[in-house]
Design an enzyme around this catalytic site. Structure first.
Site, PDB file in Angstrom:
ATOM      1  CB  CYS A  18      -0.997  -0.096   1.211  1.00  0.00           C
ATOM      2  SG  CYS A  18      -2.103  -1.447   1.403  1.00  0.00           S
ATOM      3  CG  HIS A  46      -2.871   3.239   2.659  1.00  0.00           C
ATOM      4  ND1 HIS A  46      -3.569   3.079   1.475  1.00  0.00           N
ATOM      5  CD2 HIS A  46      -2.826   2.202   3.201  1.00  0.00           C
ATOM      6  CE1 HIS A  46      -3.684   1.834   1.520  1.00  0.00           C
ATOM      7  NE2 HIS A  46      -3.484   1.377   2.771  1.00  0.00           N
ATOM      8  CG  ASN A  96      -6.560  -0.793   1.931  1.00  0.00           C
ATOM      9  OD1 ASN A  96      -5.882  -0.613   0.957  1.00  0.00           O
ATOM     10  ND2 ASN A  96      -5.813  -1.523   3.082  1.00  0.00           N
TER      11      ASN A  96
END
Ligand code: ACO
Length: 325
Positions: free
Chosen positions: A112, A252, A282
């Site tokens: 990520c 994020h 996500n």
């Protein structure tokens, strides 16, 4: 010579999976998912869509917004954990689909944190004078590597892509600095056991569902809160920038509680934080460029604003990057 984001774009697939969808076949609830994660919906790619297709769509928009011709792209970097195939890389496929075969292209695997890592690589290439326009993409189809029967992961992740054209400028703007970290000692907190070379895809492996992502969410949560805050402070201190000078935090999007904790650590009110986790969940390496793309598109982020990106992901990896828009 500075490097700056000349154009940004994002693309998310059409199909929306609501929390009610998961309620319909799993022991979970909209209330649990919303309270524990902040997620209400996420997107799922169509069966005939691949990561390279999402990346290409986002790239086309970024190139258009940059006001350059696709032929002016000199390097492609795609941050992804879910390329169409182990090889060729997603970036090679995207280059081909954009019609710019011959342009160098490589994927970057930093979970990520991938987009922050990729921006810093692009920055180095541009500052060195090697390339003037670098196409940086974060693209993922996570729904294909998540176990639809594992309620502790399948509700969290979604598909999407974001892209940025990173270009050279002599103006006083652009990427001011970055801090990157990794620690493979924590690799077992978030990993995909099979589908790499470590494990052959046998019937037994599939029966044990080892071809799906395994995550120790609770342990990750604590490390994410600690390290995202620390790396952001480390970067700001090194650049001599006070927290109060930050106009926008683009974190994020993994969990709204992680984002809240990060904002608190940085003394930033939530109206200075770009949050879209409720819509997309996500999306790993795509989450920051999608959030950035939305905030630029709707006029929140303006020329001259100080934008702080902070990410955390599988590896483990984490990092922060500050830029002047
Ligand atoms: N619905 C209902 N109950 C659930 C669900 C669900 N979807 N998922 C888990 N639970 C249950 C668990 O089974 C557990 O039940 P038990 O107490 O009977 O065993 C209970 O909820 C609590 O589970 P925890 O894991 O302790 O819940 P937590 O509050 O930590 O939330 C979550 C879980 C949302 C995964 C959280 O830990 C998290 O977000 N962690 C970080 C994950 C992350 O950021 N991952 C990615 C980072 S890197 C990247 O972005 C790729």
């Amino acid at each position: 010579m500075n490097s700056y984001i000349r154009g940004i774009g994002y693309y998310v697939p059409e199909e929306v999976l609501t929390n009610q969808y998961f309620e319909s076949y799993l022991d979970t609830s909209d209330e649990w998912i919303t309270q524990r994660t902040g997620i209400k919906e996420r997107r799922r790619a169509a069966p005939d869509e691949n990561t390279s297709d999402l990346g290409k769509r986002a790239a086309e928009i970024a190139i258009k917004n940059a006001g350059i011709d696709v032929s002016e792209v000199e390097l492609i970097i795609c941050a992804t954990a879910t390329p169409d195939t182990l090889f060729p890389s997603a970036s090679c496929v995207i280059g081909h689909k954009l019609g710019i075969g011959g342009v160098p292209a490589f994927d970057l695997a930093a979970g990520c944190t991938g987009f922050v890592y990729a921006l810093s690589v692009a920055d180095a290439f541009v500052r060195s004078g090697a390339y003037k326009n670098v196409l940086v993409i974060g693209a993922e189809i996570l729904t294909r590597i998540i176990d639809p029967m594992d309620r502790s992961t399948c509700v969290l992740f979604g598909d999407g892509a974001g892209a940025a054209v990173v270009s050279a400028t002599e103006e006083d703007r652009g990427i001011l600095g970055f801090k990157l970290h990794a620690d493979g000692g924590y690799g077992n907190l978030l990993y995909l056991p099979a589908r790499g070379t470590a494990m052959e895809l046998t019937e037994e492996v599939i029966r044990k569902r080892l071809h799906y992502t395994k995550m120790k969410g609770n342990e990750l949560f604590k490390i994410a809160v600690r390290e995202m805050g620390s790396v952001a402070v480390e970067l700001l201190d090194e650049l001599g920038v006070d927290k109060s000078q930050v106009d926008w935090l683009v974190p994020h999007q993994a969990n709204i509680r992680i984002i809240n904790a990060l904002a608190k650590r940085l003394n930033l009110p939530m109206d200075k934080v770009v949050v879209n986790i409720e819509k997309y969940g996500n999306t790993s390496a795509a989450s920051i460029p999608i959030a950035l793309g939305e905030a630029v598109e709707d006029g929140r982020i303006k020329r001259g604003d100080l934008v702080l990106m902070v990410a955390f992901g599988a590896g483990l990896t984490w990092g922060a990057l500050l830029l002047k828009w």
